[in-house]
Design a protein around this motif. Structure first.
Motif, PDB file in Angstrom:
ATOM      1  N   PHE A  92       4.361  18.603 -58.155  1.00 13.44           N
ATOM      2  CA  PHE A  92       3.256  18.359 -59.079  1.00 13.44           C
ATOM      3  C   PHE A  92       2.592  17.054 -58.664  1.00 13.44           C
ATOM      4  CE2 PHE A  92       6.893  16.134 -60.908  1.00 13.44           C
ATOM      5  CZ  PHE A  92       6.361  14.903 -61.251  1.00 13.44           C
ATOM      6  N   THR A  93       1.373  16.866 -59.137  1.00 12.03           N
ATOM      7  CA  THR A  93       0.699  15.588 -58.920  1.00 12.03           C
ATOM      8  C   THR A  93       0.330  14.967 -60.272  1.00 12.03           C
ATOM      9  OG1 THR A  93      -0.186  16.385 -56.834  1.00 12.03           O
ATOM     10  CG2 THR A  93      -1.221  14.424 -57.751  1.00 12.03           C
ATOM     11  N   SER A  94      -0.473  15.695 -61.025  1.00 11.97           N
ATOM     12  CA  SER A  94      -0.978  15.093 -62.267  1.00 11.97           C
ATOM     13  C   SER A  94      -0.037  15.358 -63.437  1.00 11.97           C
ATOM     14  CB  SER A  94      -2.357  15.661 -62.585  1.00 11.97           C
ATOM     15  OG  SER A  94      -2.220  17.018 -62.949  1.00 11.97           O
ATOM     16  N   LEU A  95      -0.281  14.634 -64.502  1.00 14.93           N
ATOM     17  CA  LEU A  95       0.462  14.837 -65.746  1.00 14.93           C
ATOM     18  C   LEU A  95       0.371  16.295 -66.202  1.00 14.93           C
ATOM     19  CD1 LEU A  95       1.786  13.663 -68.392  1.00 14.93           C
ATOM     20  CD2 LEU A  95      -0.557  13.408 -69.237  1.00 14.93           C
ATOM     21  N   SER A  96      -0.854  16.843 -66.138  1.00 11.47           N
ATOM     22  CA  SER A  96      -1.053  18.211 -66.598  1.00 11.47           C
ATOM     23  C   SER A  96      -0.278  19.219 -65.734  1.00 11.47           C
ATOM     24  CB  SER A  96      -2.560  18.503 -66.590  1.00 11.47           C
ATOM     25  OG  SER A  96      -2.794  19.827 -66.887  1.00 11.47           O
ATOM     26  N   PRO A 109       0.948  13.854 -76.442  1.00 13.28           N
ATOM     27  CA  PRO A 109       2.023  14.232 -77.373  1.00 13.28           C
ATOM     28  C   PRO A 109       3.371  14.161 -76.665  1.00 13.28           C
ATOM     29  CG  PRO A 109       0.356  15.967 -77.201  1.00 13.28           C
ATOM     30  CD  PRO A 109      -0.023  14.921 -76.202  1.00 13.28           C
ATOM     31  N   LYS A 110       4.399  13.728 -77.370  1.00 12.35           N
ATOM     32  CA  LYS A 110       5.742  13.694 -76.776  1.00 12.35           C
ATOM     33  C   LYS A 110       6.235  15.126 -76.596  1.00 12.35           C
ATOM     34  CE  LYS A 110       7.450   9.552 -75.964  1.00 12.35           C
ATOM     35  NZ  LYS A 110       8.007   9.161 -74.666  1.00 12.35           N
ATOM     36  N   MET A 111       6.377  15.541 -75.377  1.00 15.95           N
ATOM     37  CA  MET A 111       6.708  16.940 -75.102  1.00 15.95           C
ATOM     38  C   MET A 111       8.186  17.256 -75.313  1.00 15.95           C
ATOM     39  SD  MET A 111       3.926  18.470 -74.585  1.00 15.95           S
ATOM     40  CE  MET A 111       2.196  18.068 -74.243  1.00 15.95           C
ATOM     41  N   ASP A 137       2.518   8.399 -71.039  1.00 10.31           N
ATOM     42  CA  ASP A 137       2.278   8.499 -72.481  1.00 10.31           C
ATOM     43  C   ASP A 137       0.790   8.498 -72.788  1.00 10.31           C
ATOM     44  OD1 ASP A 137       4.775   8.663 -73.770  1.00 10.31           O
ATOM     45  OD2 ASP A 137       5.186   6.579 -73.226  1.00 10.31           O
ATOM     46  N   PHE A 138      -0.051   8.293 -71.773  1.00 12.41           N
ATOM     47  CA  PHE A 138      -1.492   8.150 -72.003  1.00 12.41           C
ATOM     48  C   PHE A 138      -2.276   9.042 -71.043  1.00 12.41           C
ATOM     49  CE2 PHE A 138       0.655   4.093 -72.756  1.00 12.41           C
ATOM     50  CZ  PHE A 138       0.386   3.918 -74.102  1.00 12.41           C
ATOM     51  N   TYR A 139      -3.437   9.506 -71.501  1.00 10.07           N
ATOM     52  CA  TYR A 139      -4.295  10.305 -70.618  1.00 10.07           C
ATOM     53  C   TYR A 139      -5.734  10.261 -71.121  1.00 10.07           C
ATOM     54  CZ  TYR A 139      -4.848  14.266 -73.868  1.00 10.07           C
ATOM     55  OH  TYR A 139      -5.187  15.057 -74.931  1.00 10.07           O
ATOM     56  N   GLU A 199      -2.431  21.864 -78.741  1.00 12.97           N
ATOM     57  CA  GLU A 199      -3.807  21.452 -78.436  1.00 12.97           C
ATOM     58  C   GLU A 199      -3.903  20.922 -77.013  1.00 12.97           C
ATOM     59  OE1 GLU A 199      -5.688  18.750 -81.217  1.00 12.97           O
ATOM     60  OE2 GLU A 199      -5.045  20.076 -82.835  1.00 12.97           O
ATOM     61  N   TYR A 200      -2.879  20.182 -76.608  1.00 12.73           N
ATOM     62  CA  TYR A 200      -2.899  19.642 -75.242  1.00 12.73           C
ATOM     63  C   TYR A 200      -3.011  20.790 -74.231  1.00 12.73           C
ATOM     64  CZ  TYR A 200      -1.835  17.330 -70.929  1.00 12.73           C
ATOM     65  OH  TYR A 200      -1.931  16.868 -69.639  1.00 12.73           O
TER      66      TYR A 200
END
Ligand code: PMT
Length: 320
Positions: free
Chosen positions: A152-156, A214-216, A186-188, A15-16
């Motif tokens: 990379f910059t962002s979590l995504s 989600p823990k990847m 851990d948060f977004y 889903e993420y």
């Protein structure tokens, strides 16, 4: 006969990825990784090293963001030692405002990182980048071709790169390892809740509700790269929690090695936790005086445990 539609519910990590589209240029990065792996398969074992902190934007047109702490030193120094150990390295590093613009604006080039989180140096564009090379840094060309540096910059951005790199390296198992030193949020804020424009302060104090990422590590170990040697890091600030949390992570995700470190002492000691034992790696006073870095000891230990000479590489297929 009518095809039966799949009724399987999406996993949280699926889903993420469904809700957070691939960043611009991602397919380019996949192509770079694929070409890099093709070039080194059969010649060098490959390490994926992740480094630096991910950011979580508070606005789509981002002015503000939440960051995870990491100077990026662990990943940069470790990359150097993996190269010394004969590995080819895919180095996935957080962009930093302190890097020269010529470094951050040319992803996909072959770079050699400098120690202590300093600016980067050397690539195939060696001449144009000569001014970026801090004095005293060696620029051994023999190692340049064994390094692929992506940012990379962002979590995504990070998670898309992590998934693609892992799937790419899975084809080289067991001659590839993952060394996950990046500090991952851990948060977004989910896409449908994020403000389009800069949040205005006239509206008064800001309350932000962050959702759990989600823990990847779970899909990474069980779906994307089941045959890879996986090393994760566990960062804590409370000494009493470190081994317990590292052991719990290992039991939960069932990978090979967790390296536990405390924020305060991470430059001098780490604890290596496996299913069977935990062992402390600590710089001696003599090693400190000799300016030996803890990453050298960590990487030597990881390489001796990985033993890439085991088994044969699986031929690469079309990726990404
Ligand atoms: O860069 P330096 O200043 O040199 O510091 C190095 C370091 C302290 C950042 C590094 O050694 C380190 O500990 N990195 C991991 C920090 C971290 O994210 O720890 P964690 O406890 O939050 O996460 C544990 C593991 O879960 C990590 O492997 C992480 O990749 C993974 N994770 C985290 C969040 C998430 N949503 N999914 C994950 O899989």
């Amino acid at each position: 006969m009518a095809l039966k539609a799949s009724t399987r519910a999406m996993e949280e990590w699926e889903e993420y990825f469904a809700q957070n589209p691939a960043p611009p240029g991602h397919s380019h990065h996949c192509g770079d990784m694929e070409a890099f792996c093709q070039r080194h398969v059969g010649h060098h074992p490959i390490a994926l090293v992740t480094s630096g902190g991910t950011t979580v934007p508070l606005e789509r047109n981002t002015v503000r963001f939440v960051d995870n702490f990491s100077a990026g030193t662990r990943g940069a120094a470790s990359t150097e030692y993996f190269l010394q150990q004969g590995y080819a390295v895919i180095f996935i590093h957080a962009t930093s405002p302190s890097l020269p613009s010529c470094v951050t604006s040319t992803p996909g080039s072959y770079w050699r990182p400098c120690r202590r989180g300093r600016a980067a140096c050397c690539s195939s564009h060696h001449n144009t980048l000569a001014r970026c090379i801090p004095s005293g840094v060696s620029t051994s060309r023999s190692r340049l071709g064994r390094l692929l540096w992506l940012t990379f910059t962002s979590l995504s951005d990070y998670l898309w790169l992590l998934r693609s790199a892992t799937q790419c390296l899975q084809r080289l198992a067991p001659k590839a390892l993952l060394y996950l030193a990046a500090a991952v949020s851990d948060f977004y804020i989910p896409q449908d809740e994020i403000s389009e424009h800069k949040i205005q302060s006239e509206s008064g104090p800001l309350t932000v509700r962050l959702q759990l990422v989600p823990k990847m590590l779970r899909p990474l170990v069980s779906v994307w790269g089941p045959e890879l040697y996986v090393v994760s890091f566990k960062l804590e600030t409370d000494e009493k929690k470190l081994i317990e949390k590292a052991t719990a992570a290992l039991r939960k995700y069932k990978h090979d090695l967790v390296i536990g470190n405390l924020l305060q002492t991470r430059r001098d000691e780490v604890t290596l936790v496996t299913e069977r034992e935990s062992s402390l790696l600590r710089l001696t006073e003599h090693q400190k005086a000799e300016r030996i870095e803890i990453e050298r000891l960590i990487v030597e230990e990881v390489c001796s445990r990985h033993r890439p000479e085991r088994g044969h590489a699986i031929p690469l297929a079309k990726l990404c």
